[in-house]
Scaffold this active site. Sequence first.
Site, PDB file in Angstrom:
ATOM      1  N   ASP A   1       8.888  -5.838 -39.901  1.00 58.80           N
ATOM      2  CA  ASP A   1       8.394  -6.931 -40.749  1.00 58.80           C
ATOM      3  C   ASP A   1       8.849  -8.229 -40.086  1.00 58.80           C
ATOM      4  O   ASP A   1       9.592  -8.210 -39.092  1.00 58.80           O
ATOM      5  CB  ASP A   1       8.979  -6.805 -42.171  1.00 58.80           C
ATOM      6  N   SER A   2       8.443  -9.350 -40.681  1.00 57.69           N
ATOM      7  CA  SER A   2       8.902 -10.643 -40.154  1.00 57.69           C
ATOM      8  C   SER A   2      10.360 -10.899 -40.519  1.00 57.69           C
ATOM      9  O   SER A   2      10.916 -11.903 -40.086  1.00 57.69           O
ATOM     10  CB  SER A   2       8.039 -11.769 -40.734  1.00 57.69           C
TER      11      SER A   2
ATOM     12  N   GLY B   1       2.960 -15.160 -41.886  1.00 60.81           N
ATOM     13  CA  GLY B   1       1.750 -15.476 -42.649  1.00 60.81           C
ATOM     14  C   GLY B   1       1.141 -16.837 -42.364  1.00 60.81           C
ATOM     15  O   GLY B   1       0.012 -17.102 -42.764  1.00 60.81           O
TER      16      GLY B   1
ATOM     17  N   CYS C   1       4.573  -4.935 -43.624  1.00 60.47           N
ATOM     18  CA  CYS C   1       4.131  -6.322 -43.572  1.00 60.47           C
ATOM     19  C   CYS C   1       2.637  -6.362 -43.893  1.00 60.47           C
ATOM     20  O   CYS C   1       1.830  -5.774 -43.175  1.00 60.47           O
ATOM     21  CB  CYS C   1       4.394  -6.838 -42.158  1.00 60.47           C
TER      22      CYS C   1
ATOM     23  N   THR D   1       0.719  -8.996 -43.864  1.00 57.10           N
ATOM     24  CA  THR D   1       0.007  -9.908 -42.971  1.00 57.10           C
ATOM     25  C   THR D   1      -0.516  -9.176 -41.735  1.00 57.10           C
ATOM     26  O   THR D   1      -1.700  -9.269 -41.389  1.00 57.10           O
ATOM     27  CB  THR D   1       0.970 -11.050 -42.552  1.00 57.10           C
TER      28      THR D   1
ATOM     29  N   CYS E   1       2.966  -9.325 -50.440  1.00 50.62           N
ATOM     30  CA  CYS E   1       3.840  -9.696 -49.320  1.00 50.62           C
ATOM     31  C   CYS E   1       5.136  -8.957 -49.606  1.00 50.62           C
ATOM     32  O   CYS E   1       5.656  -9.024 -50.735  1.00 50.62           O
ATOM     33  CB  CYS E   1       4.086 -11.201 -49.287  1.00 50.62           C
ATOM     34  N   THR E   2       5.669  -8.259 -48.599  1.00 49.98           N
ATOM     35  CA  THR E   2       6.824  -7.392 -48.869  1.00 49.98           C
ATOM     36  C   THR E   2       8.097  -8.177 -49.214  1.00 49.98           C
ATOM     37  O   THR E   2       9.055  -7.602 -49.732  1.00 49.98           O
ATOM     38  CB  THR E   2       7.092  -6.457 -47.669  1.00 49.98           C
ATOM     39  N   HIS E   3       8.096  -9.477 -48.923  1.00 53.08           N
ATOM     40  CA  HIS E   3       9.249 -10.283 -49.333  1.00 53.08           C
ATOM     41  C   HIS E   3       9.297 -10.487 -50.854  1.00 53.08           C
ATOM     42  O   HIS E   3      10.364 -10.730 -51.412  1.00 53.08           O
ATOM     43  CB  HIS E   3       9.208 -11.671 -48.674  1.00 53.08           C
TER      44      HIS E   3
HETATM   45  N1  DGL Z   1       6.570  -9.756 -45.361  1.00 54.60           N
HETATM   46  C1  DGL Z   1       5.361 -10.017 -44.651  1.00 54.60           C
HETATM   47  C2  DGL Z   1       4.142  -9.704 -45.467  1.00 54.60           C
HETATM   48  O1  DGL Z   1       4.169  -8.731 -46.207  1.00 54.60           O
HETATM   49  C3  DGL Z   1       5.313 -11.286 -43.848  1.00 54.60           C
HETATM   50  C4  DGL Z   1       5.677 -12.538 -44.566  1.00 54.60           C
HETATM   51  C5  DGL Z   1       5.703 -13.701 -43.614  1.00 54.60           C
HETATM   52  O2  DGL Z   1       6.494 -13.689 -42.676  1.00 54.60           O
HETATM   53  O3  DGL Z   1       4.879 -14.629 -43.795  1.00 54.60           O
HETATM   54  O4  DGL Z   1       3.114 -10.331 -45.368  1.00 54.60           O
END
Ligand code: DGL
Length: 266
Positions: free
Chosen positions: A13-14, A46, A76, A78, A187-189
């Site tokens: 992931d990011s 993103g 992720c 994105t 978004c996984t965050h």
């Molecule tokens: N966690 C990622 C996602 O699910 C990327 C978020 C990001 O870095 O913009 O999209």
Amino acid sequence: MTHTPKNPIGIYDSGVGGLTVLRELRARLPGEDILYFGDSINCPFGNRNEEELQAITSRIFTFFASRGVKLTVSACNTTSALFQLKSEPDFGFPILGIIVPIAVRIARLGLGEIGLIGTEFTVSSGIYERQLKNFAPEMQVWGQGSRNLARLVDQCRFDGDEIPNEVEKCTGALFAQKKLDHVILACTHYPIVRDTFCKAAPGVTFLDPAKEQAVSAEKLLSEQGLKNPQASGKLEVYTSGDPALFERVAEKIGLGGEFKAERMVL
Ligand code: DGL
């Protein structure tokens, strides 16, 4: 390369967001050795364009290939959207995205409409809408992107108002389009701050795609005879950012225990 059940799974992931996917995978596939890479110096993914995302993911996949991963789990949204727009790159292992498994499950819920909040790339790609309509053609989909939320969560800005303000901005803008009962945290965050979403929009059901992705990962490994039968797998976590932030999030989401992260730049 021929893989065996002993080869590890790669997750990327990011940054810290993919730890929400890691949590589900560890619960469902406890015997797997897992290699996690969180590319926090390149977060947010993103707000990037396709070429940048392809270059970033190529470096991660080259690392995974060097470690013989048998399956890569894209934690992720994105880049999962990216690989639906473009074809998936070939590094000698399958890449399991996060979007299709949740789209299949939502289609089965028989909802007429759904919202999604994700990165700008994910929302503007239209991939969620395309996949949802694939399985439920009548479904109406409303989306709202954020340029800031993934970064704020990746930096663990949990104290103060920045995260609640951004969450309120997103839910407010989404519900100004349409009042909805179900919203995908695309978004996984975002599931890391799920409580903040629930506070901002009481009564709304926020869906986290991670569980369905873990179910799909197990199915894929079982079908290919690649599921590791050992009782307890090893976990290696690397980040190009600050390992202390990963340890903080791991504790916050209940990964805790012997969780350790190390810094590595690809
Ligand atoms: N966690 C990622 C996602 O699910 C990327 C978020 C990001 O870095 O913009 O999209």
